[in-house]
Motif scaffolding. Structure first.
Motif: not given
Ligand code: KE4
Length: 431
Positions: A323-336, A351-356, A247-248
């Protein structure tokens, strides 16, 4: 409400036949004061309920759906082996293939054993550790949930925390007296306990990224201290990567933080949505497992060919470059986006986040352990949950679960989620 009529009817039927109308407690949505909807089908990041209502899904079946629902590669893989039969109770080539993929992905693994759930994986890892060391004591951490095996239902997170119960009736004191639960991320407390009684500790089990008290990232030094102390005392270090594994990072939290456990447990993603749990690690420890060694563990459907095929397909997709780079971008957008929504709402939340994996807590203070997570405003979480749900955003129905972003979440999903959160938080801020 007509909007959920079919789900309501189904739920009434289910409650007459199944305790609470669900086959896993947290699905009953009791802690957020709503009733569950019954899912008709899912595709990508979208769920459709029995009444045809659509949702952007952030539960992802509690972790397995990192690719999104009904991924073509997974569906095709299951269909391509179905004609061979569904279960033989005998070894199948697919078990070797999935074992090879998992061992190749995670350097700390010499051998693995397939089981049918994360609970079985952690329960078996504990049993093997006790046999290997000849000791009984287990150290876990408050707010971490490792499935519902008796030994581990102490100060657990997830559904136990959601229901606000300390452990569970039906678990004899004789069993849990061997289990010590310490504060997560508390290096000093852990070190002093291990200095006092480490030579009686069979295993230390931890979620290397905590996802069952909401999302609580580890202090990397905490993970390193677990490794140091268990090395010193000859205790087995078990990383419960049922949620964080694949996952992470493709190699799990142990790859992300550079700490190698002796044993690991996996689940969820490694089955591609079908029932698979895995435990594994150092050869000399795993050699204890029957029939190679004396430690008994078994399972009728362990290594099931359909589940193996689904797992192989899922790992094949997620190990592709980028794969993980794209997932990181999406999750970072949601976090911000969520952080901006909080800032513009006047509501106190972190908000806490590790990866997705993300967690939103209604508190002004940082959340680094279970006590701090429990200080967050649960009523506000419930109101937020309901408002998001009614607007078609399907969040986990508990403060003590995590939001999972998948590869199927596109910008439009994230944008809709953020704008809905903005409206919900503004309403809460004015209430
Ligand atoms: P299962 O037995 O549910 O496959 O796995 C147990 C388990 C073990 N370890 C960790 C870190 C886990 O998160 C889990 C299960 N996670 C919960 C959600 N937090 C499953 C959802 C449910 O219980 O319905």
């Amino acid at each position: 409400m007509e909007k959920y009529k079919k789900s309501q009817d189904l739920f009434e039927q289910a409650k007459r036949l199944i305790p609470g109308g669900v086959n896993s407690p947290v699905r009953a949505c009791r802690s957020v004061g709503t009733e569950p909807v019954f899912i008709e089908q899912a595709k990508g990041a979208t769920l459709v309920d029995a009444d045809g209502n659509q949702y952007i899904d952030y539960v992802g079946s509690w972790g397995p759906m990192i690719l999104g629902h009904a991924h073509p590669a997974v569906i095709e893989a299951i269909q391509s082996v179905l004609h061979r039969g569904t279960s033989f109770g005998a070894p199948v080539d697919l078990e070797i293939q999935l074992a090879e993929m998992i061992i190749e992905a995670v350097p700390s693994l010499d051998m693995v054993r397939m089981v049918n759930s994360g609970t079985e994986a952690t329960m078996s890892a504990i049993r093997v550790s006790r046999a290997y060391t000849g000791r009984h004591r287990i150290v876990k951490f408050d707010g971490c949930y490792h499935g519902h095996a008796d030994t581990l239902l102490v100060a657990a997170g997830s559904g136990v925390a959601t229901l606000g119960i300390p452990g569970s009736p039906g678990v004899p004191e004789d069993i849990i007296k061997h289990t010590l639960s310490l504060p997560y991320n508390d290096i000093e407390t852990f070190a002093s306990v291990m200095q006092e009684q480490g030579d009686e500790v069979a295993a230390v089990i931890v979620e290397p990224v905590a996802g069952n008290m909401g999302l609580v990232p580890p202090d990397p030094e905490f993970l390193r201290e677990l490794r140091r102390q268990t090395e010193k005392t000859g205790s087995v270090l078990i990383f419960d990567e049922v949620m964080s594994g694949f996952r992470v990072a493709y190699g799990g939290a142990q790859a992300l933080y550079g700490v190698e456990p002796d044993l690991s447990a996996f689940g969820k993603i490694v089955g591609g949505g079908l029932p698979v749990g895995v435990y594994g690690g150092k050869k000399d420890i795993m050699a204890q497992t029957a029939p190679e060694g004396p430690v008994y563990q078994a399972g009728t459907l362990a290594g099931n060919p359909l589940a193996m095929a689904a797992g192989i397909a899922a790992l094949t997709e997620i190990r592709r470059p980028g794969f993980y780079e794209r997932l990181e971008e999406t999750a970072a957008r949601l976090e911000s986006g969520l952080l901006n929504a909080v800032r513009n709402s006047g509501v106190e939340a972190v908000v806490n986040r590790v990866g997705s994996m993300l967690g939103l807590f209604f508190t002004k203070d940082p959340v680094r352990n279970f006590d701090e997570a429990k200080k967050s405003n649960l009523d506000m979480f419930s109101a937020y949950y309901r408002r998001m749900f009614e607007s078609g955003i399907y969040l986990p129905p508990s403060q003590f679960e995590v939001v999972f972003v998948s590869a199927a979440h596109v910008d439009a999903d994230i944008d809709k989620t953020i704008s809905t959160a903005q409206a919900a938080l503004r309403e809460l801020g004015q209430a």
